[in-house]
Each structure stands twice: as structure tokens, then as C-alpha cells.
Design a protein around this motif. Sequence first.
Motif, PDB file in Angstrom:
ATOM      1  N   ILE A 121      -8.230   1.809   1.724  1.00 58.20           N
ATOM      2  CA  ILE A 121      -8.731   1.879   3.099  1.00 58.20           C
ATOM      3  C   ILE A 121      -7.698   1.363   4.089  1.00 58.20           C
ATOM      4  O   ILE A 121      -7.507   1.936   5.173  1.00 58.20           O
ATOM      5  CB  ILE A 121     -10.049   1.086   3.232  1.00 58.20           C
ATOM      6  CG1 ILE A 121     -11.169   1.768   2.444  1.00 58.20           C
ATOM      7  CG2 ILE A 121     -10.448   0.923   4.698  1.00 58.20           C
ATOM      8  CD1 ILE A 121     -12.441   0.961   2.351  1.00 58.20           C
ATOM      9  N   LEU A 122      -7.006   0.286   3.704  1.00 58.51           N
ATOM     10  CA  LEU A 122      -5.999  -0.307   4.591  1.00 58.51           C
ATOM     11  C   LEU A 122      -4.642   0.384   4.474  1.00 58.51           C
ATOM     12  O   LEU A 122      -3.697  -0.005   5.168  1.00 58.51           O
ATOM     13  CB  LEU A 122      -5.839  -1.795   4.263  1.00 58.51           C
ATOM     14  CG  LEU A 122      -7.057  -2.685   4.501  1.00 58.51           C
ATOM     15  CD1 LEU A 122      -6.771  -4.112   4.087  1.00 58.51           C
ATOM     16  CD2 LEU A 122      -7.498  -2.636   5.963  1.00 58.51           C
ATOM     17  N   ARG A 141      -0.793  -3.658  -2.708  1.00 63.31           N
ATOM     18  CA  ARG A 141      -2.022  -3.402  -3.469  1.00 63.31           C
ATOM     19  C   ARG A 141      -2.050  -4.246  -4.742  1.00 63.31           C
ATOM     20  O   ARG A 141      -3.091  -4.817  -5.097  1.00 63.31           O
ATOM     21  CB  ARG A 141      -2.136  -1.924  -3.828  1.00 63.31           C
ATOM     22  CG  ARG A 141      -2.408  -1.013  -2.651  1.00 63.31           C
ATOM     23  CD  ARG A 141      -2.737   0.402  -3.125  1.00 63.31           C
ATOM     24  NE  ARG A 141      -2.751   1.345  -2.019  1.00 63.31           N
ATOM     25  CZ  ARG A 141      -3.070   2.619  -2.133  1.00 63.31           C
ATOM     26  NH1 ARG A 141      -3.398   3.113  -3.321  1.00 63.31           N
ATOM     27  NH2 ARG A 141      -3.056   3.430  -1.083  1.00 63.31           N
ATOM     28  N   SER A 142      -0.916  -4.305  -5.422  1.00 66.36           N
ATOM     29  CA  SER A 142      -0.849  -5.120  -6.637  1.00 66.36           C
ATOM     30  C   SER A 142      -1.061  -6.591  -6.318  1.00 66.36           C
ATOM     31  O   SER A 142      -1.780  -7.299  -7.021  1.00 66.36           O
ATOM     32  CB  SER A 142       0.505  -4.916  -7.330  1.00 66.36           C
ATOM     33  OG  SER A 142       0.654  -3.595  -7.792  1.00 66.36           O
ATOM     34  N   LEU A 187       5.975 -11.982   7.756  1.00 66.34           N
ATOM     35  CA  LEU A 187       5.341 -10.919   6.987  1.00 66.34           C
ATOM     36  C   LEU A 187       5.307  -9.640   7.808  1.00 66.34           C
ATOM     37  O   LEU A 187       5.145  -9.666   9.031  1.00 66.34           O
ATOM     38  CB  LEU A 187       3.911 -11.315   6.597  1.00 66.34           C
ATOM     39  CG  LEU A 187       3.736 -12.584   5.759  1.00 66.34           C
ATOM     40  CD1 LEU A 187       2.269 -12.761   5.396  1.00 66.34           C
ATOM     41  CD2 LEU A 187       4.588 -12.548   4.501  1.00 66.34           C
ATOM     42  N   THR A 188       5.455  -8.526   7.132  1.00 69.98           N
ATOM     43  CA  THR A 188       5.342  -7.231   7.799  1.00 69.98           C
ATOM     44  C   THR A 188       3.872  -6.960   8.119  1.00 69.98           C
ATOM     45  O   THR A 188       2.973  -7.696   7.697  1.00 69.98           O
ATOM     46  CB  THR A 188       5.883  -6.113   6.897  1.00 69.98           C
ATOM     47  OG1 THR A 188       5.067  -6.032   5.720  1.00 69.98           O
ATOM     48  CG2 THR A 188       7.325  -6.396   6.494  1.00 69.98           C
ATOM     49  N   LYS A 205      -1.957  -7.480   6.637  1.00 71.17           N
ATOM     50  CA  LYS A 205      -3.245  -6.881   6.293  1.00 71.17           C
ATOM     51  C   LYS A 205      -3.670  -7.287   4.884  1.00 71.17           C
ATOM     52  O   LYS A 205      -4.842  -7.599   4.635  1.00 71.17           O
ATOM     53  CB  LYS A 205      -3.173  -5.359   6.416  1.00 71.17           C
ATOM     54  CG  LYS A 205      -3.088  -4.852   7.843  1.00 71.17           C
ATOM     55  CD  LYS A 205      -3.352  -3.357   7.936  1.00 71.17           C
ATOM     56  CE  LYS A 205      -2.223  -2.553   7.355  1.00 71.17           C
ATOM     57  NZ  LYS A 205      -2.417  -1.087   7.547  1.00 71.17           N
ATOM     58  N   ALA A 206      -2.710  -7.285   3.962  1.00 67.28           N
ATOM     59  CA  ALA A 206      -3.012  -7.687   2.589  1.00 67.28           C
ATOM     60  C   ALA A 206      -3.405  -9.156   2.522  1.00 67.28           C
ATOM     61  O   ALA A 206      -4.315  -9.541   1.765  1.00 67.28           O
ATOM     62  CB  ALA A 206      -1.809  -7.417   1.687  1.00 67.28           C
ATOM     63  N   PHE A 207      -2.745  -9.997   3.330  1.00 70.64           N
ATOM     64  CA  PHE A 207      -3.045 -11.430   3.349  1.00 70.64           C
ATOM     65  C   PHE A 207      -4.472 -11.698   3.814  1.00 70.64           C
ATOM     66  O   PHE A 207      -5.242 -12.411   3.156  1.00 70.64           O
ATOM     67  CB  PHE A 207      -2.048 -12.158   4.247  1.00 70.64           C
ATOM     68  CG  PHE A 207      -2.453 -13.561   4.602  1.00 70.64           C
ATOM     69  CD1 PHE A 207      -2.480 -14.557   3.640  1.00 70.64           C
ATOM     70  CD2 PHE A 207      -2.832 -13.879   5.902  1.00 70.64           C
ATOM     71  CE1 PHE A 207      -2.860 -15.858   3.962  1.00 70.64           C
ATOM     72  CE2 PHE A 207      -3.212 -15.174   6.231  1.00 70.64           C
ATOM     73  CZ  PHE A 207      -3.226 -16.167   5.259  1.00 70.64           C
TER      74      PHE A 207
END
Length: 310
Positions: free
Chosen positions: A88-89, A96-97, A221-222, A227-229
Motif C-alpha cells: 500500500i505504501l 519491505r524486508s 532517512l529518505t 514511511k517504513a519507520f
Amino acid sequence: MLQTFISTVYHVFLPISLPVIGGALIRKFKKIDTKPLSVLSLYILSPALILDTLLKANITYGDVTQTTLFCIINLLLLWGISTGVGKILSLPPAERSGLTLITLFTNCVNYGLPLVLLALGQAGLDKASVYVIIQIIIVNTIGVYFAARSHFSMKQATLSVFKLPSIYAAAIAMILRMTNVELPQGLDQGVSMLAGAYASMALIVLGAQMVSANKQESATLTSSMNKAFYAGLVLRMILSPLASALILYIMGVRGILFDVLLILSSMPAAVNAVILAEQFDAAPKVVTKCILWTTLASFIMLPLMIGWMQ
């Protein structure tokens, strides 16, 4: 509720905080290398704790079955959720990993076992030992797969499990229990002494690692990493406890086993996750930052959860 929260903080988290603070201070001012301490904990103190606890644990086959089933269902559910969120993101494969590692694996050994012992006593620690053994196996097999993906080797992951002495300690304990053989008194006392040192050492290492993580997390962070964080924070500290509670309720798990499994599955992100992330380039900066902030958040969330249980 407020009184229960304060009581939990005083009786459970204050004792835990002292070795954590000690570890943080010695890392900050003496620049201590935590690797030797981690090796000592992993290869000597942790196996001793597992052996001592399983030999004396008041656990049933029902506890083992329910714990194993819960671990499998919880793993599959959280994996599906983290995969869906990653899509979704529109996260890159590395993020993702990293998100999967953050969501699935908790600091149930260094932080969880001392917490369960203080919050629920020896009866809680007995049941927690089963969960920890299962998680050790999962992290060193499925965890490697989630981190590596494209260059994953099932053979290497399986062999890595058999390099961990805690697995052999668990096997020895189960054989001795099934054959009704007891350790000689002197050997039993020695194992108990080592087991007693585990909690303090693990928490000292945790405090030192938090200082290291704080230094590393200042890295920029990029957009995808950010978003992952934030997704990792929500999944690990909010969605995961809710999912675990739902699974346990549907399974009909009750009593102290419910409390133990909910606490351990709601712990902050596992320190081991960053080791896998660095080894296989699974967004290690994101994982490191999540370890720090989920650990800090746990000092508020977990007392509330334990107070609610009581």
C-alpha cells in the motif's frame, strides 16, 4: 487505573530500569563494546537460564501446544499485514524486508524474560521459556528468509539454529524431564548461578545498545524510509498487541499463559532484527531507529498493559 499503573512502574519497571540505565551510562562514558557481553549472554547465560527454567518449569503439553500454535498463527497474520502495508505504501524491497523484521520479531529475550519474571513471577517465566525457544528457532530460519529474500539459503538458515547453545540446553532439559533424571546437586547449583546472572546482564546490554541506536538513528532517512519507520511503529506497538490479544481470545487461551504470550508478543522490536537487516541490507537504518523508539514507547505502553491484566 492510575494507582495500578504507578504500582506496576514501581514494582516492575523501576527494577528493570536500573541495569538498563547502568548499561547506557557505561556505554556513553566508557565506550564499552557490547559484543563480548552479548556473546557471554547468548552462549553461556541464556542456555543456563533455559536449562534451569525448563528443568524446573511447571508446564504442560497443553502449554507447549498452545504456545506453538499461537506463534505460528501470529507469525502468519503479522507477515500478511506487514506485506499488505508495504504494498500500500509502495515501499522498495529493502524497506519491505525491514518492515517485516520490525513487525514480526520482538525483544522477548533480553527485555521480555526479565519483565515477565518481575511482573508474573517464576510461574510466568516457566511458560515464557517455551515461547522464547520457539522464537529463537523462527528468527534464525524464517527471519533470515525475510531479511535475505533473493539470496536466501534454507540450508544455511537451518544450520544457524544448531549453532545456538540454547537449542541444545532445551533439548537436554526435555530429555532429562522425560527420563526423570536430575542434575547432580553441584552442577544444578552452578547452572542456577549462571541463570540468575542472565536478567541483569541482558538488561545492561539492552541499555548500551539503546545508546548505540540513538547515535545511529540521527542519520537522514529518505521518504520511503520514513514511511517504513512510522508504519513499523504502528504495526509493532499498536496493531501487533491487538492482533495477539484477538488470536489468544479466539484460541481460548486464559490465565497466566494469556498474560505471558500477550506481553512477549507486544515487546519492542528485536535487537537481533538489526543484525539481520545489516547483514542482508534490509533497511538497517529504519530497523535501528524503530528498535530505539519502540523500546522507549514500551516503557509507557507495557505498564498500562500489565496494569490492565492485573
